[in-house]
Design a protein around this motif. Structure first.
Motif, PDB file in Angstrom:
ATOM      1  N   UNK A 246       0.690  -1.187   0.097  1.00 36.85           N
ATOM      2  CA  UNK A 246      -0.105   0.022   0.238  1.00 36.85           C
ATOM      3  C   UNK A 246       0.694   1.353  -0.226  1.00 36.85           C
ATOM      4  N   UNK A 247       2.005   1.097   0.253  1.00 39.71           N
ATOM      5  CA  UNK A 247       2.946   2.285   0.212  1.00 39.71           C
ATOM      6  C   UNK A 247       4.481   2.015   0.027  1.00 39.71           C
ATOM      7  N   UNK A 248       5.340   2.945  -0.875  1.00 48.01           N
ATOM      8  CA  UNK A 248       6.589   2.455  -1.224  1.00 48.01           C
ATOM      9  C   UNK A 248       7.252   1.996  -0.002  1.00 48.01           C
ATOM     10  N   UNK A 249       7.198   2.546   1.288  1.00 50.30           N
ATOM     11  CA  UNK A 249       7.983   2.224   2.308  1.00 50.30           C
ATOM     12  C   UNK A 249       7.512   0.515   2.693  1.00 50.30           C
ATOM     13  N   UNK A 272       3.522  -5.845  -6.076  1.00 54.08           N
ATOM     14  CA  UNK A 272       2.874  -4.654  -6.945  1.00 54.08           C
ATOM     15  C   UNK A 272       3.093  -3.731  -5.609  1.00 54.08           C
ATOM     16  N   UNK A 273       3.354  -2.494  -5.960  1.00 53.85           N
ATOM     17  CA  UNK A 273       3.188  -1.406  -4.721  1.00 53.85           C
ATOM     18  C   UNK A 273       2.666  -0.075  -5.475  1.00 53.85           C
ATOM     19  N   UNK A 274       2.248   0.665  -4.377  1.00 55.68           N
ATOM     20  CA  UNK A 274       2.229   2.006  -4.655  1.00 55.68           C
ATOM     21  C   UNK A 274       3.398   2.724  -4.545  1.00 55.68           C
ATOM     22  N   UNK A 275       3.401   3.886  -5.283  1.00 55.21           N
ATOM     23  CA  UNK A 275       4.783   4.900  -5.014  1.00 55.21           C
ATOM     24  C   UNK A 275       5.826   4.426  -5.952  1.00 55.21           C
ATOM     25  N   UNK A 290       2.491   1.793  -8.679  1.00 53.50           N
ATOM     26  CA  UNK A 290       1.327   2.768  -9.092  1.00 53.50           C
ATOM     27  C   UNK A 290       1.747   4.163  -8.590  1.00 53.50           C
ATOM     28  N   UNK A 291       2.070   4.984  -9.622  1.00 49.69           N
ATOM     29  CA  UNK A 291       2.731   6.238  -9.497  1.00 49.69           C
ATOM     30  C   UNK A 291       1.776   7.384  -9.094  1.00 49.69           C
ATOM     31  N   UNK A 292       2.127   7.953  -8.093  1.00 49.51           N
ATOM     32  CA  UNK A 292       1.347   9.373  -7.533  1.00 49.51           C
ATOM     33  C   UNK A 292       1.831  10.395  -8.224  1.00 49.51           C
TER      34      UNK A 292
END
Length: 341
Positions: A246-249, A272-275, A290-292
């Motif tokens: 859910x986050x890049x971290x 798969x990740x956000x950020x 998934x890029x913000x």
């Protein structure tokens, strides 16, 4: 110390004009503005921001409260907000809540004491500080939430379209053939009330699946918590074939755990990740993300806040959502297969 009267005399303008050159430069003719600015430079005049703020009830300062200042998302957001605020003639104060609502309240009191004109806040988890934020806005500070907002919040916000992103991510994994999909952290209405984990069950239902109860854990949104959770999930008798961070971290923690377990990405498990953090394109394999649009979100937040401050429309509510962008690099593949990214 030179005063504004000295500046006015040197520039050959009225004191009110000299003040306007500092506070409302867009209202002056270019030639007049240039004369005042030249006088300010020659005299070395520096306006007393605190005294000016006491007279106006606010300073030409913008507040920014982030969740965790060491996270690349918030570092990029801070840079974007700072640049836009500077371009509008505002200073920026930055604080870090560490996602803790009690620490957030301490920082809010500092911002209020400094009479910031506007506040851009990534709301923390835990007990909401909505009442205090309402008090701040009633006293002249425009409030805008970014990245996350309190339930029933009356304020403006700038947000990623988290629903669109989660649905797209789940569908992408489903179409690769994954049926055992786990997010790194489950939704909790107080501890982790984030939009991404909240809509994950709906996204699964949209493709005919349900979240596996064996995979569901409530964890803090941190690298270390995601590392421990990944170890736990991948040691289950029937582990997930795809992890959705859910986050890049969180992705950094998951990546470290998978390497420690000797599991191959994506042959053994997809990730798969956000950020779109810089490291995600440098590891092997590079990660699907998934890029913000962080820069655009920061600029939009400052524009909304300062337009309301300068137009004196503090009751105006503006809510903007930005789409994410799925970038395929090779960390996701059919279960037990090779990368198709």
């Amino acid at each position: 110390m030179p005063s504004i009267l000295d500046v006015a005399k040197r520039a050959g303008v009225a004191p009110t004009t000299a003040k306007r050159a500092i506070n409302e430069p867009h209202l002056l003719a270019p030639a007049t503005l240039e004369r005042v600015r030249k006088a300010i430079e020659e005299l070395g005049y520096e306006p007393d921001q605190v005294a000016g703020g006491l007279r106006r009830g606010r300073t030409r300062t913008l507040g920014l409260m982030v969740g965790n200042i060491i996270e690349p998302f918030f570092a990029s957001l801070t840079r974007s907000v700072a640049r836009e605020a500077r371009a509008r003639g505002y200073a920026l104060m930055v604080a870090d809540s560490e996602y803790d609502s009690s620490l957030e309240l301490q920082n809010l009191r500092l911002f209020r004491g400094q009479r910031v004109s506007g506040l851009i806040i990534r709301s923390a988890f835990g007990s909401p500080n909505l009442d205090y934020l309402k008090q701040m806005q009633a006293r002249g500070t425009y409030i805008l939430e970014i990245d996350h907002f309190y339930p029933d919040s009356p304020f403006s916000y700038v947000m990623l379209d988290g629903r669109q992103c989660v649905f797209e991510g789940v569908r992408y994994l489903y179409e690769l053939g994954h049926r055992r999909i786990a997010t790194l952290g489950d939704y909790h209405p107080v501890l982790t009330p984030d939009e991404r984990s909240k809509v994950f069950p709906e996204a699964m239902q949209a493709v005919g699946l349900s979240p596996n109860p064996a995979y569901q854990r409530v964890i803090e949104r941190s690298e270390e918590a995601a590392y421990r959770l990944t170890l736990e999930l991948m040691r289950l008798p029937e582990p997930p074939t795809a992890l959705f961070s859910l986050t890049g971290s969180e992705a950094a923690g998951a990546f470290r755990a998978l390497r420690e377990l000797g599991l191959r990405i994506p042959q053994d498990v997809s990730l798969l990740t956000f950020d779109n953090y810089s490291w995600t394109s440098l590891v092997t394999p590079p990660l699907d993300v998934i890029e913000q649009p962080v820069e655009e979100m920061g600029r939009a937040a400052v524009e909304i806040v300062l337009d309301a401050v300068e137009d004196q429309t503090l009751d105006k509510v503006v809510r903007r959502r930005f789409p994410g962008r799925l970038i395929l690099r090779g960390s996701c593949a059919p279960p037990g297969g090779d990368s198709v990214g």
